[in-house]
Scaffold this active site. Structure first.
Site, PDB file in Angstrom:
ATOM      1  N   HIS A   8       1.017  -1.198  -0.103  1.00  0.00           N
ATOM      2  CA  HIS A   8      -0.019   0.035  -0.005  1.00  0.00           C
ATOM      3  C   HIS A   8       0.871   1.275  -0.070  1.00  0.00           C
ATOM      4  O   HIS A   8       2.037   1.019   0.570  1.00  0.00           O
ATOM      5  CB  HIS A   8      -1.083  -0.113   1.442  1.00  0.00           C
ATOM      6  CG  HIS A   8      -2.030  -0.999   0.974  1.00  0.00           C
ATOM      7  ND1 HIS A   8      -2.622  -1.703   2.395  1.00  0.00           N
ATOM      8  CD2 HIS A   8      -2.611  -1.509   0.144  1.00  0.00           C
ATOM      9  CE1 HIS A   8      -3.388  -2.326   1.912  1.00  0.00           C
ATOM     10  NE2 HIS A   8      -3.650  -2.435   0.605  1.00  0.00           N
ATOM     11  N   THR A  36       2.966   0.381  -9.342  1.00  0.00           N
ATOM     12  CA  THR A  36       3.911   1.512  -9.114  1.00  0.00           C
ATOM     13  C   THR A  36       4.851   0.597  -8.098  1.00  0.00           C
ATOM     14  O   THR A  36       6.194   1.063  -8.148  1.00  0.00           O
ATOM     15  CB  THR A  36       3.338   2.497  -8.129  1.00  0.00           C
ATOM     16  OG1 THR A  36       2.242   3.069  -9.014  1.00  0.00           O
ATOM     17  CG2 THR A  36       4.127   3.606  -7.569  1.00  0.00           C
ATOM     18  N   GLY A  55      -2.688  -1.775  -7.585  1.00  0.00           N
ATOM     19  CA  GLY A  55      -3.727  -2.407  -6.948  1.00  0.00           C
ATOM     20  C   GLY A  55      -5.109  -2.167  -7.335  1.00  0.00           C
ATOM     21  O   GLY A  55      -6.220  -2.941  -7.450  1.00  0.00           O
ATOM     22  N   ASP A  60      -4.302  -6.371  -7.783  1.00  0.00           N
ATOM     23  CA  ASP A  60      -4.444  -7.563  -6.619  1.00  0.00           C
ATOM     24  C   ASP A  60      -5.152  -8.633  -7.134  1.00  0.00           C
ATOM     25  O   ASP A  60      -4.616  -9.859  -6.896  1.00  0.00           O
ATOM     26  CB  ASP A  60      -5.107  -6.860  -5.408  1.00  0.00           C
ATOM     27  CG  ASP A  60      -4.367  -5.771  -4.867  1.00  0.00           C
ATOM     28  OD1 ASP A  60      -3.142  -5.719  -4.930  1.00  0.00           O
ATOM     29  OD2 ASP A  60      -5.183  -4.845  -4.128  1.00  0.00           O
ATOM     30  N   ASP A  80      -1.263  -1.703   5.039  1.00  0.00           N
ATOM     31  CA  ASP A  80      -1.477  -0.433   5.729  1.00  0.00           C
ATOM     32  C   ASP A  80      -2.590  -0.752   6.450  1.00  0.00           C
ATOM     33  O   ASP A  80      -3.681  -0.225   5.735  1.00  0.00           O
ATOM     34  CB  ASP A  80      -1.555   0.955   5.025  1.00  0.00           C
ATOM     35  CG  ASP A  80      -1.675   1.980   5.768  1.00  0.00           C
ATOM     36  OD1 ASP A  80      -1.476   1.890   7.065  1.00  0.00           O
ATOM     37  OD2 ASP A  80      -1.350   3.201   5.199  1.00  0.00           O
ATOM     38  N   HIS A  87     -10.102  -0.530  -2.502  1.00  0.00           N
ATOM     39  CA  HIS A  87     -10.221  -1.941  -3.108  1.00  0.00           C
ATOM     40  C   HIS A  87     -10.128  -2.818  -1.955  1.00  0.00           C
ATOM     41  O   HIS A  87      -9.711  -3.799  -2.359  1.00  0.00           O
ATOM     42  CB  HIS A  87      -9.088  -1.917  -4.285  1.00  0.00           C
ATOM     43  CG  HIS A  87      -7.485  -1.977  -3.768  1.00  0.00           C
ATOM     44  ND1 HIS A  87      -7.091  -0.704  -3.070  1.00  0.00           N
ATOM     45  CD2 HIS A  87      -6.640  -2.726  -3.836  1.00  0.00           C
ATOM     46  CE1 HIS A  87      -5.804  -0.861  -2.827  1.00  0.00           C
ATOM     47  NE2 HIS A  87      -5.411  -2.019  -3.206  1.00  0.00           N
ATOM     48  N   ASP A  90     -10.692  -6.473  -2.881  1.00  0.00           N
ATOM     49  CA  ASP A  90      -9.718  -7.149  -3.515  1.00  0.00           C
ATOM     50  C   ASP A  90      -8.321  -7.692  -2.610  1.00  0.00           C
ATOM     51  O   ASP A  90      -7.986  -8.560  -2.768  1.00  0.00           O
ATOM     52  CB  ASP A  90      -9.267  -6.307  -4.577  1.00  0.00           C
ATOM     53  CG  ASP A  90     -10.245  -5.847  -5.634  1.00  0.00           C
ATOM     54  OD1 ASP A  90     -11.320  -6.598  -5.708  1.00  0.00           O
ATOM     55  OD2 ASP A  90     -10.094  -4.767  -6.269  1.00  0.00           O
ATOM     56  N   ARG A  96      -7.367 -14.035   1.330  1.00  0.00           N
ATOM     57  CA  ARG A  96      -8.218 -15.459   1.620  1.00  0.00           C
ATOM     58  C   ARG A  96      -7.799 -16.304   0.541  1.00  0.00           C
ATOM     59  O   ARG A  96      -7.741 -17.508   0.921  1.00  0.00           O
ATOM     60  CB  ARG A  96      -9.896 -14.938   1.172  1.00  0.00           C
ATOM     61  CG  ARG A  96     -10.595 -16.258   1.239  1.00  0.00           C
ATOM     62  CD  ARG A  96     -11.951 -16.037   0.741  1.00  0.00           C
ATOM     63  NE  ARG A  96     -12.315 -15.853  -0.364  1.00  0.00           N
ATOM     64  CZ  ARG A  96     -12.208 -16.568  -1.341  1.00  0.00           C
ATOM     65  NH1 ARG A  96     -12.089 -17.890  -1.010  1.00  0.00           N
ATOM     66  NH2 ARG A  96     -12.645 -16.406  -2.744  1.00  0.00           N
TER      67      ARG A  96
END
Length: 138
Positions: A8, A36, A55, A60, A80, A87, A90, A96
């Site tokens: 993040h 990025t 992301g 992601d 973070d 998102h 996501d 998961r």
């Protein structure tokens, strides 16, 4: 091993420092990253990284798709927890999937240190069995 690197915004500098410190370990593996984050790590370290979208734009999910196909061996995802993410569904899905497919996942520097040393020692070689079985079933 195929390794994903994700961070993040407020954790990107931490992941870049981590990747720089362990460049010697990472350069022996196939690296993937979200947009990025991947660019910044490549610029700082010279590592070769396959980059996906950022992301929030689906990166992601792209990494999650590799996990779902059992084509990712470890994930370093410096999250973070104090900043809301647009998102977040996501992010939750990615975490998961790591649990569903037993993919080692480090979400902070402490766990990342343990995982990178395990990777360095060869503790993740059990993942090769999964890849061998997948090849046999083709």
């Amino acid at each position: 091993m195929k390794i994903a690197l994700i961070a993040h915004d407020n954790k990107k500098d931490d992941l870049i420092q981590f990747a720089t410190a362990y460049k010697g370990v990472f350069e022996d593996h196939e690296l993937f990253a979200t947009g990025t984050t991947g660019l910044r790590i490549m610029e700082a370290t010279g590592l070769t990284i396959t980059r996906f979208q950022s992301g929030p734009l689906g990166g992601d999910q792209e990494i999650g798709a590799l996990i779902a196909k059992n084509e990712m061996d470890a994930v370093f995802f410096f999250r973070d927890p104090l900043t809301p993410q647009p998102h977040e569904p996501d992010v939750t899905a990615l975490v998961r999937l790591c649990d569903v497919y037993s993919i080692p996942l480090a979400t902070n520097m402490g766990t990342a240190e343990i995982l990178i040393h395990g990777l360095e020692r060869g503790d993740l070689k059990w993942r090769n069995i999964i890849h061998d079985r997948k090849s046999e079933n083709k």
